[in-house]
Enzyme design. Structure first.
Site, PDB file in Angstrom:
ATOM      1  N   ASP A 124      13.113 -63.262 -12.864  1.00 36.66           N
ATOM      2  CA  ASP A 124      13.848 -62.396 -13.806  1.00 36.66           C
ATOM      3  C   ASP A 124      15.029 -63.156 -14.382  1.00 36.66           C
ATOM      4  O   ASP A 124      15.335 -64.278 -13.944  1.00 36.66           O
ATOM      5  CB  ASP A 124      14.298 -61.093 -13.114  1.00 36.66           C
ATOM      6  CG  ASP A 124      14.279 -59.905 -14.076  1.00 36.66           C
ATOM      7  OD1 ASP A 124      14.699 -60.072 -15.236  1.00 36.66           O
ATOM      8  OD2 ASP A 124      13.835 -58.812 -13.669  1.00 36.66           O
ATOM      9  N   GLY A 172      14.947 -66.998 -14.768  1.00 30.95           N
ATOM     10  CA  GLY A 172      14.388 -67.567 -15.985  1.00 30.95           C
ATOM     11  C   GLY A 172      14.020 -66.450 -16.952  1.00 30.95           C
ATOM     12  O   GLY A 172      14.047 -65.270 -16.592  1.00 30.95           O
ATOM     13  N   ASP A 173      13.662 -66.865 -18.161  1.00 33.21           N
ATOM     14  CA  ASP A 173      13.274 -65.905 -19.189  1.00 33.21           C
ATOM     15  C   ASP A 173      11.753 -66.014 -19.347  1.00 33.21           C
ATOM     16  O   ASP A 173      11.247 -67.078 -19.729  1.00 33.21           O
ATOM     17  CB  ASP A 173      14.001 -66.286 -20.491  1.00 33.21           C
ATOM     18  CG  ASP A 173      13.654 -65.347 -21.640  1.00 33.21           C
ATOM     19  OD1 ASP A 173      12.584 -64.697 -21.568  1.00 33.21           O
ATOM     20  OD2 ASP A 173      14.431 -65.275 -22.595  1.00 33.21           O
ATOM     21  N   PHE A 174      11.055 -64.956 -19.075  1.00 42.15           N
ATOM     22  CA  PHE A 174       9.587 -65.098 -19.060  1.00 42.15           C
ATOM     23  C   PHE A 174       8.980 -65.358 -20.442  1.00 42.15           C
ATOM     24  O   PHE A 174       7.822 -65.722 -20.563  1.00 42.15           O
ATOM     25  CB  PHE A 174       8.859 -63.990 -18.298  1.00 42.15           C
ATOM     26  CG  PHE A 174       9.154 -62.560 -18.686  1.00 42.15           C
ATOM     27  CD1 PHE A 174       9.153 -62.138 -19.996  1.00 42.15           C
ATOM     28  CD2 PHE A 174       9.378 -61.606 -17.674  1.00 42.15           C
ATOM     29  CE1 PHE A 174       9.384 -60.816 -20.321  1.00 42.15           C
ATOM     30  CE2 PHE A 174       9.612 -60.274 -17.995  1.00 42.15           C
ATOM     31  CZ  PHE A 174       9.625 -59.879 -19.323  1.00 42.15           C
ATOM     32  N   ARG A 194       5.913 -52.251 -15.356  1.00 40.47           N
ATOM     33  CA  ARG A 194       6.753 -51.581 -16.357  1.00 40.47           C
ATOM     34  C   ARG A 194       7.382 -52.587 -17.323  1.00 40.47           C
ATOM     35  O   ARG A 194       8.562 -52.498 -17.639  1.00 40.47           O
ATOM     36  CB  ARG A 194       7.848 -50.737 -15.683  1.00 40.47           C
ATOM     37  CG  ARG A 194       7.279 -49.678 -14.776  1.00 40.47           C
ATOM     38  CD  ARG A 194       8.340 -48.760 -14.234  1.00 40.47           C
ATOM     39  NE  ARG A 194       8.718 -47.770 -15.213  1.00 40.47           N
ATOM     40  CZ  ARG A 194       9.989 -47.384 -15.416  1.00 40.47           C
ATOM     41  NH1 ARG A 194      10.967 -47.932 -14.761  1.00 40.47           N
ATOM     42  NH2 ARG A 194      10.262 -46.455 -16.305  1.00 40.47           N
ATOM     43  N   ASP A 229       0.853  -1.193   0.000  1.00 36.75           N
ATOM     44  CA  ASP A 229       0.000   0.000   0.000  1.00 36.75           C
ATOM     45  C   ASP A 229       0.888   1.242   0.000  1.00 36.75           C
ATOM     46  O   ASP A 229       1.782   1.373   0.830  1.00 36.75           O
ATOM     47  CB  ASP A 229      -0.915   0.018   1.226  1.00 36.75           C
ATOM     48  CG  ASP A 229      -1.944   1.125   1.102  1.00 36.75           C
ATOM     49  OD1 ASP A 229      -2.750   1.077   0.153  1.00 36.75           O
ATOM     50  OD2 ASP A 229      -1.913   2.060   1.933  1.00 36.75           O
TER      51      ASP A 229
HETATM   52  C1  LIG Z   1       3.125   8.225  -5.662  1.00 42.69           C
HETATM   53  C2  LIG Z   1       2.853   7.298  -6.806  1.00 42.69           C
HETATM   54  C3  LIG Z   1       1.916   6.304  -6.712  1.00 42.69           C
HETATM   55  N1  LIG Z   1       1.648   5.476  -7.782  1.00 42.69           N
HETATM   56  C4  LIG Z   1       0.623   4.414  -7.708  1.00 42.69           C
HETATM   57  O1  LIG Z   1      -0.338   4.737  -6.755  1.00 42.69           O
HETATM   58  C5  LIG Z   1      -1.030   3.572  -6.344  1.00 42.69           C
HETATM   59  C6  LIG Z   1      -1.176   3.605  -4.847  1.00 42.69           C
HETATM   60  O2  LIG Z   1      -2.357   3.019  -4.479  1.00 42.69           O
HETATM   61  P1  LIG Z   1      -2.465   1.661  -3.661  1.00 42.69           P
HETATM   62  O3  LIG Z   1      -3.742   1.657  -2.913  1.00 42.69           O
HETATM   63  O4  LIG Z   1      -1.226   1.438  -2.862  1.00 42.69           O
HETATM   64  O5  LIG Z   1      -2.479   0.565  -4.781  1.00 42.69           O
HETATM   65  P2  LIG Z   1      -3.562   0.284  -5.913  1.00 42.69           P
HETATM   66  O6  LIG Z   1      -3.111   0.836  -7.197  1.00 42.69           O
HETATM   67  O7  LIG Z   1      -4.936   0.687  -5.464  1.00 42.69           O
HETATM   68  O8  LIG Z   1      -3.505  -1.273  -6.031  1.00 42.69           O
HETATM   69  P3  LIG Z   1      -3.821  -2.338  -4.879  1.00 42.69           P
HETATM   70  O9  LIG Z   1      -2.485  -2.895  -4.461  1.00 42.69           O
HETATM   71  O10 LIG Z   1      -4.648  -3.396  -5.538  1.00 42.69           O
HETATM   72  O11 LIG Z   1      -4.539  -1.701  -3.746  1.00 42.69           O
HETATM   73  C7  LIG Z   1      -0.166   2.416  -6.770  1.00 42.69           C
HETATM   74  O12 LIG Z   1      -0.776   1.756  -7.875  1.00 42.69           O
HETATM   75  C8  LIG Z   1       1.126   3.069  -7.224  1.00 42.69           C
HETATM   76  O13 LIG Z   1       1.741   2.335  -8.255  1.00 42.69           O
HETATM   77  C9  LIG Z   1       2.325   5.632  -8.960  1.00 42.69           C
HETATM   78  O14 LIG Z   1       2.088   4.900  -9.941  1.00 42.69           O
HETATM   79  N2  LIG Z   1       3.299   6.593  -9.060  1.00 42.69           N
HETATM   80  C10 LIG Z   1       3.593   7.428  -8.034  1.00 42.69           C
HETATM   81  O15 LIG Z   1       4.472   8.305  -8.178  1.00 42.69           O
END
Ligand SMILES: Cc1cn([C@@H]2O[C@H](COP(=O)(O)OP(=O)(O)OP(=O)(O)O)[C@@H](O)[C@H]2O)c(=O)[nH]c1=O
Length: 675
Positions: free
Chosen positions: A537, A563-565, A580, A130
């Site tokens: 065998d 023996g030879d089967f 096998r 996140d």
């Molecule tokens: C600052 C910044 C952020 N991002 C994007 O912002 C989303 C953050 O949101 P998130 O909630 O962490 O993720 P999401 O996109 O909602 O995906 P998910 O993991 O499914 O929650 C992500 O996408 C990141 O790349 C960029 O692409 N470039 C940047 O410079």
């Protein structure tokens, strides 16, 4: 600063660079430290790729940037976007990063639980992330609309802010149908300073659409990069995934320093092989004699999903063809045709096989089983090989999951100790050496074999073989012992399944025709203490069986008769066994053999055949189809063909059990009247 002047360069659909391209350019040009970190991360990830290669890794994120970043270092993973709503109460967290970590954790756990509950195969590892932006003690996530984006970007204008990405690595384990998880989490902070943004620039940027799916309302890797004066810290962390920190965490998890109390994660290095026999409708109807052991019948497309999977070893920072996965009905992102992972895997298959063969032949696994952990130089000295060559071989084995590599050196994986050390109870060493010495030379002449439709003994070994066993396998003591060791290792591996596929407790005596070292016979007498088993065998085989016998035998010993089967009379028995055997011989020879068995078998007694049973189209399982390429005189058969064959020689009530393992079994009872 005006954007329009440079707009054409960046605008999607007008020869714009991929996100990754611009990210890489930016890394290299304007952020050398980030470039360095990126490279370092790639290098640190490589050794751990071997660890993750055999695992089902899932990225619980819809963010294309995260997919690209992980894809770019060759991590193989599926994408299953999390359904967790980012609604945790921010004020309940002491710091913003704790909020990001918790959200990442909840995203990953939601996916782990969903996949477990839906009876998709529980993933081994789920990664959640996140990204948030913090400025003036506010947490900014993705803008909900343009006004929101405007509010965010104007807050950021002319100031330094922090970008935090929280990451959770969830290790999953399914125990008694319950999901057990272990979570490792961390966060990374990067500081970003924005230039002063004019209203016009701000709105122009907002109208580009770029801010809407990005935390803080900007994308540093694209147009948003033009708003940035400086970046302190990991650039990719801003983009959405702190790759460098992630790699360090993996190293910490998988290569813990000695005496450090980081928990160990138990794992198997060799990917488990699942076989889901795809039998025909005809063979699979309710009146069918087929039985599925364990009754696991899964749709292979689900279990071997190629969704969002990227091949390891790709060196580009961003690989557009690893992208654009499509969500299927199970919420798994699939990317079937974008990257030829399967083809590349096949293409490299010979290298992997040969690395295994050579390491086995040089007794690397024996050495490491005895010594524990060794540096490459010590291995090289013991196996009389060059240090550089040995190091490459050891690294290859580590990459293939056969060895573990740490700062202390190389050690066997659990699977290597069990299956690759030559003195292990379940060792496959004999079969590996046979594959290298016998099958490899034959397969190097596959083209001639296909053109001529004949076995290539002459080209491979300088002599024609009239009789496969006498001319090929038993022509010298050395080759004979090698062949017997190979048969022994395979028979041991499969014996339990063959012995238990059907309840054989009604039989008092059995004769294993071509039973070689007696591995199956020994399993049978363990399982059925009232059963007396004779192995029949060739004399040259029987003369050599003594050192393959179990050390501690609690049951009556197996009897060996030579023996030879094809020619000789074989002992009377309630149950005849052909394990096998049939796939190696011509129809004519099979006729001789089955006629003899049929004549020897009293009504009510039975014949047990162990072979790989092909599906109706005769293209599954691949190992049987590939075996056929050796061009022996015999052939592999489907369930209905085996049924017909046994019926032709007077056996009835033919049942077939697909064990889901290396060998399947067929049992038929001798009819009361002869055919
Ligand atoms: C600052 C910044 C952020 N991002 C994007 O912002 C989303 C953050 O949101 P998130 O909630 O962490 O993720 P999401 O996109 O909602 O995906 P998910 O993991 O499914 O929650 C992500 O996408 C990141 O790349 C960029 O692409 N470039 C940047 O410079």
């Amino acid at each position: 600063m005006r954007m329009r002047a440079v707009w054409r360069l960046w605008s999607p659909g007008r020869g714009s660079r991929s996100v990754g391209d611009s990210a890489r350019r930016r890394i290299n040009a304007s952020c050398p430290r980030a470039a360095y970190l990126g490279l370092l991360a790639g290098m640190a990830l490589k050794p751990v790729l071997g660890k993750l290669g055999s695992k089902r890794v899932v990225l619980a994120s819809a963010s294309p940037r995260r997919q690209e970043i992980l894809c770019s270092v060759g991590l193989r993973f599926e994408v299953v976007p999390s359904w967790f709503k980012e609604t945790l109460e921010k004020s309940s967290f002491a710091t913003p990063y704790k909020y990001a970590i918790e959200t990442a954790k909840q995203k990953a756990l939601e996916v782990a639980n969903r996949m477990h509950v839906k009876h998709l195969r529980t993933p081994d590892i789920v990664i959640g992330a996140d990204t948030i932006v913090t400025v003036d003690e506010h947490i900014l996530e993705k803008p909900i609309d343009k006004q929101d984006a405007y509010r965010m970007l104007s807050r950021l204008s002319g100031k330094e802010h922090s970008v935090f990405t929280g990451v959770a690595i969830v290790h999953c384990n399914s125990k008694d149908n319950r999901l057990e998880t272990e979570v490792t989490d961390f966060y990374e902070e990067t500081k970003v300073k924005f230039a002063d943004l004019s209203e016009e620039l701000l709105w122009e940027y907002i109208h580009s659409g770029e801010p809407m799916d990005k935390a803080g309302g900007y994308g540093i890797q694209a147009l948003g990069g033009m708003l940035v004066e400086y970046v302190h810290g990991d650039f990719l962390n801003v983009v959405g995934f702190p790759l460098n920190h992630f790699c360090k965490k993996l190293v910490e998890l998988y290569y813990p320093p000695p005496k450090h109390t980081i928990h160990h994660i138990k794992h198997d290095s060799i990917p488990s092989v699942e076989t889901f026999e795809n039998l025909s409708d005809e063979e699979n109807d309710s009146s069918s004699p087929l039985q599925y052991k364990g009754a696991i019948k899964l749709d292979r497309s689900k279990t071997h999903s190629s969704g969002g999977v990227c091949s390891p070893g790709s060196s580009n920072i961003i690989k557009p063809n690893c992208m654009m996965p499509v969500e299927n009905q199970n919420g798994v992102m699939e990317n079937p045709d974008k990257f030829p992972s399967k083809i590349l895997e096949l293409l490299d298959g010979f290298r992997a096989s040969k690395a295994l063969f050579v390491a086995s032949k040089l007794k690397v696994f024996d050495l490491l089983k005895n010594k524990g952990v060794l540096q490459a130089v010590d291995v090289a000295n013991t196996i009389n090989s060059s240090v550089c060559g040995t190091e490459r071989l050891l690294d290859a084995c580590a990459a293939l999951g056969l060895l573990e590599k740490t700062l202390q050196g190389y050690s066997n994986s659990d699977s290597a100790n069990i299956y690759l050390a030559s003195d292990s109870e379940d060792s496959l060493h004999g079969y590996i050496i046979h594959s290298d010495d016998h099958l490899w030379p034959l397969f190097t002449h596959l083209e001639s074999a296909v053109k001529e439709g004949t076995m290539q003994n002459y080209r491979a070994f300088g002599k024609k073989s009239e009789n496969l066993f006498q001319d090929s396998y038993y022509q010298s003591m050395e080759v004979k012992q090698r062949f017997m060791a190979a048969m022994h290792s395979i028979a041991k591996l499969t014996a339990k399944d063959v012995a238990t596929a059907f309840d054989l407790s009604q039989f008092r005596s059995a004769c294993d025709l071509g039973g070689c070292t007696g591995a199956l016979a020994n399993e049978l007498v363990q399982k059925y203490p009232n059963l007396k088993v004779t192995v029949f065998d060739l004399p040259e085989v029987i003369a050599n069986v003594s050192h393959f016998q179990p050390v501690r035998q609690h049951t009556a010993p197996v009897t060996f008769t030579s023996g030879d089967f094809f020619k000789d009379n074989f002992p009377e028995a309630d149950l005849y066994i052909l394990s096998r055997i049939l796939h190696d011989w011509t129809d004519e020879k099979i006729h001789m053999l089955l006629s003899k068995i049929s004549a020897a078998c009293k009504p009510g007694n039975a014949l047990l055949v162990a072979e790989i049973v092909l599906n109706k189209e005769k293209i599954y399982p691949p190992r049987a189809v590939l075996q056929s390429l050796s061009m022996t005189e015999g052939k592999q058969r489907s369930a209905s063909e085996y049924k017909q064959l046994l019926e032709k020689y007077g056996f009835t009530s033919v049942q077939i059990k697909i064990t889901g393992n290396f060998l399947d079994t067929i049992l038929g009872f001798r009819k009361l009247s002869s055919h």
